[in-house]
Each structure stands twice: as C-alpha cells, then as structure tokens.
Design a protein around this motif. Sequence first.
Motif, short mmCIF file in Angstrom:
data_model
loop_
_atom_site.label_atom_id
_atom_site.label_comp_id
_atom_site.label_asym_id
_atom_site.label_seq_id
_atom_site.Cartn_x
_atom_site.Cartn_y
_atom_site.Cartn_z
N SER A 51 -97.49 -17.30 19.61
CA SER A 51 -96.95 -17.77 20.88
C SER A 51 -95.43 -17.87 20.79
CB SER A 51 -97.53 -19.13 21.23
OG SER A 51 -97.01 -20.10 20.35
N ALA A 52 -94.80 -17.84 21.95
CA ALA A 52 -93.34 -17.90 22.00
C ALA A 52 -92.82 -19.25 21.55
CB ALA A 52 -92.87 -17.60 23.42
N SER A 53 -93.66 -20.28 21.57
CA SER A 53 -93.19 -21.63 21.26
C SER A 53 -92.58 -21.71 19.86
CB SER A 53 -94.33 -22.64 21.40
OG SER A 53 -95.36 -22.34 20.48
N TRP A 54 -93.13 -20.99 18.90
CA TRP A 54 -92.57 -21.07 17.56
C TRP A 54 -91.21 -20.39 17.48
CZ3 TRP A 54 -91.70 -17.22 13.80
CH2 TRP A 54 -92.19 -15.95 14.11
N ILE A 55 -91.01 -19.36 18.28
CA ILE A 55 -89.69 -18.71 18.29
C ILE A 55 -88.67 -19.67 18.88
CG2 ILE A 55 -88.33 -16.87 19.36
CD1 ILE A 55 -90.63 -15.01 18.89
N PHE A 56 -89.04 -20.34 19.96
CA PHE A 56 -88.11 -21.29 20.57
C PHE A 56 -87.80 -22.45 19.63
CE2 PHE A 56 -89.99 -19.66 24.71
CZ PHE A 56 -88.95 -18.77 24.92
N SER A 57 -88.81 -22.93 18.92
CA SER A 57 -88.54 -24.04 18.00
C SER A 57 -87.66 -23.57 16.84
CB SER A 57 -89.83 -24.66 17.49
OG SER A 57 -90.57 -23.76 16.71
N ALA A 58 -87.87 -22.34 16.38
CA ALA A 58 -87.03 -21.81 15.30
C ALA A 58 -85.59 -21.63 15.78
CB ALA A 58 -87.59 -20.49 14.80
N ILE A 59 -85.41 -21.17 17.01
CA ILE A 59 -84.07 -20.99 17.55
C ILE A 59 -83.38 -22.34 17.70
CG2 ILE A 59 -82.76 -20.28 19.60
CD1 ILE A 59 -84.89 -18.07 19.98
N ALA A 60 -84.14 -23.36 18.13
CA ALA A 60 -83.56 -24.69 18.28
C ALA A 60 -83.08 -25.24 16.94
CB ALA A 60 -84.58 -25.64 18.91
N GLU A 61 -83.85 -24.97 15.87
CA GLU A 61 -83.46 -25.44 14.55
C GLU A 61 -82.31 -24.63 13.98
OE1 GLU A 61 -86.38 -26.37 11.49
OE2 GLU A 61 -87.91 -26.37 13.05
N ASP A 62 -82.29 -23.32 14.29
CA ASP A 62 -81.28 -22.44 13.70
C ASP A 62 -80.99 -21.30 14.67
OD1 ASP A 62 -79.67 -20.81 12.20
OD2 ASP A 62 -81.11 -20.49 10.59
N PRO A 63 -79.91 -21.40 15.44
CA PRO A 63 -79.58 -20.35 16.42
C PRO A 63 -79.43 -18.97 15.81
CG PRO A 63 -78.22 -22.29 16.77
CD PRO A 63 -78.96 -22.50 15.48
N ASP A 64 -79.17 -18.89 14.52
CA ASP A 64 -79.03 -17.59 13.87
C ASP A 64 -80.37 -16.90 13.66
OD1 ASP A 64 -76.28 -17.80 13.73
OD2 ASP A 64 -76.32 -18.76 11.76
N PHE A 65 -81.45 -17.56 14.03
CA PHE A 65 -82.80 -17.01 13.88
C PHE A 65 -82.93 -15.64 14.54
CE2 PHE A 65 -87.13 -16.54 15.54
CZ PHE A 65 -87.85 -16.61 14.37
N MET A 66 -82.26 -15.45 15.67
CA MET A 66 -82.38 -14.20 16.41
C MET A 66 -81.53 -13.07 15.82
SD MET A 66 -84.63 -14.55 18.75
CE MET A 66 -84.33 -13.08 19.71
N THR A 67 -80.63 -13.39 14.92
CA THR A 67 -79.72 -12.37 14.39
C THR A 67 -80.45 -11.17 13.78
OG1 THR A 67 -77.98 -14.00 14.07
CG2 THR A 67 -77.79 -11.95 12.81
N PRO A 68 -81.45 -11.37 12.90
CA PRO A 68 -82.10 -10.19 12.34
C PRO A 68 -82.86 -9.38 13.39
CG PRO A 68 -83.13 -12.21 11.50
CD PRO A 68 -81.93 -12.61 12.30
N ILE A 69 -83.38 -10.05 14.42
CA ILE A 69 -84.09 -9.34 15.48
C ILE A 69 -83.11 -8.48 16.28
CG2 ILE A 69 -85.47 -9.61 17.59
CD1 ILE A 69 -86.54 -12.24 16.31
N LYS A 70 -81.99 -9.08 16.67
CA LYS A 70 -80.97 -8.34 17.42
C LYS A 70 -80.44 -7.16 16.61
CE LYS A 70 -79.17 -12.34 19.94
NZ LYS A 70 -78.01 -13.23 20.05
N THR A 71 -80.18 -7.40 15.34
CA THR A 71 -79.67 -6.34 14.46
C THR A 71 -80.68 -5.21 14.35
OG1 THR A 71 -78.35 -7.93 13.22
CG2 THR A 71 -78.81 -5.82 12.14
N PHE A 72 -81.93 -5.56 14.12
CA PHE A 72 -82.98 -4.54 13.99
C PHE A 72 -83.10 -3.73 15.27
CE2 PHE A 72 -87.34 -3.15 14.68
CZ PHE A 72 -87.54 -2.37 13.56
N LYS A 73 -83.15 -4.40 16.40
CA LYS A 73 -83.32 -3.70 17.67
C LYS A 73 -82.12 -2.80 17.96
CE LYS A 73 -86.53 -6.89 19.81
NZ LYS A 73 -87.57 -6.14 20.48
N ARG A 74 -80.93 -3.26 17.66
CA ARG A 74 -79.73 -2.43 17.88
C ARG A 74 -79.78 -1.20 16.97
NH1 ARG A 74 -76.83 -0.07 21.09
NH2 ARG A 74 -76.91 -1.92 22.33
N GLN A 75 -80.11 -1.38 15.69
CA GLN A 75 -80.17 -0.25 14.76
C GLN A 75 -81.27 0.73 15.15
OE1 GLN A 75 -80.62 -2.33 11.03
NE2 GLN A 75 -78.40 -2.53 10.74
N LEU A 76 -82.41 0.20 15.57
CA LEU A 76 -83.51 1.07 15.98
C LEU A 76 -83.12 1.87 17.22
CD1 LEU A 76 -86.44 2.05 15.81
CD2 LEU A 76 -87.10 0.02 17.13
#
Length: 177
Positions: A100-125
């Motif tokens: 569920s999306a809830s764990w992503i939101f909780s991870a982002i709340a704890e650490d905003p850098d959580f999305m960095t590897p996802i953004k990097t991967f999607k940009r490279q792909l």
Amino acid sequence: MRAQRPNSREKILAAAADVARETGPGSLSLEAVASRAGVSKGGLLYNFPTKAKLMQGLVEDYLREFERALEVANRNGEGKNPLAVYIRLSANDCEEKQPSASWIFSAIAEDPDFMTPIKTFKRQLFERLKGETSDLKSLLVCYLAIEGLRSMNLFDSDVLSKDERELLVSSLLEIAK
C-alpha cells in the motif's frame, strides 16, 4: 566487533520483503524482520539504522531487480525492441500485488530523501529508453501509460478491468513497434 557476513544485508532485505507481504508494510517491525532473517536486532540496525532506511533498502533492491530483469530480457533476444521489453516487464510487474502507498508516505515523512533512488532510477531508465527508441512520441505515450498503471497499482485505485489492462498493454506494444 565481528564483521557482518557478506550476505546478511541480502538476508535482511529478503526477510523484510516477506514480512511486508505477509503483514503489510505499515505493520513492518524491525523485530519481526530480524527474527525472520535470523539476525539480532543489533545486526539489523548495523545494516539499516532506521525503519526508513530498511524501507529505502527494499525499494533500492526492487529497482536493482527490475533493472536486472530488463538486462536479462534484452540479452536473451527479447531486446530487439527495448521499449516493448519495458512494457511487457512493467505490465507483468503491475499484475503482482504491491504494498500500500501508506508505507511510502510514512517513509517519506521519516526521510524525504526516500524518493531519491526512485527518481534517479526512473530518470536513468527514461534516458536509456530515449537513447534506444527512435520515436520520442511513442516513448512518451508508452512510458507515461505504464507509469499510470504503476500508480494505480500502488495506490490500489486500479479502475481498469483485466481485459482493459490487456487491451492497453497490447495497444502500447503496437505503438512501440
């Protein structure tokens, strides 16, 4: 202090993925993961100092596996059309139950850098597909449609029937030719 065995990180990530699938990522506890992995909580914390870092590790592991699957498919001759390989692999991935999306939101709340590897991967792909695809318009349509499928899957808001998803995927594969 003894050095960690080289595979303890992988064991922890595999255990965390299992626990998240069974109990839901929102209920993921470090104790349950440590127990499943057969490591002490201290051993887990040595590799992943916080729950957010463990979840980030899960995401990074997933991205590495997806990248590996793309490379294998391309190497095995399925890669005559890299965009079609991406569409098929992503569509199959979207059929699997996602957390569920809830764990992503909780991870982002704890650490905003959580999305960095996802953004990097999607940009490279995207850049890689752009370099391998001659028609940018087709790439944009296919890439954004697949990302829409992923988002609906992630947020458990899929409004398409199985037949409609199959029609979408076959249409994207036609566009990708």
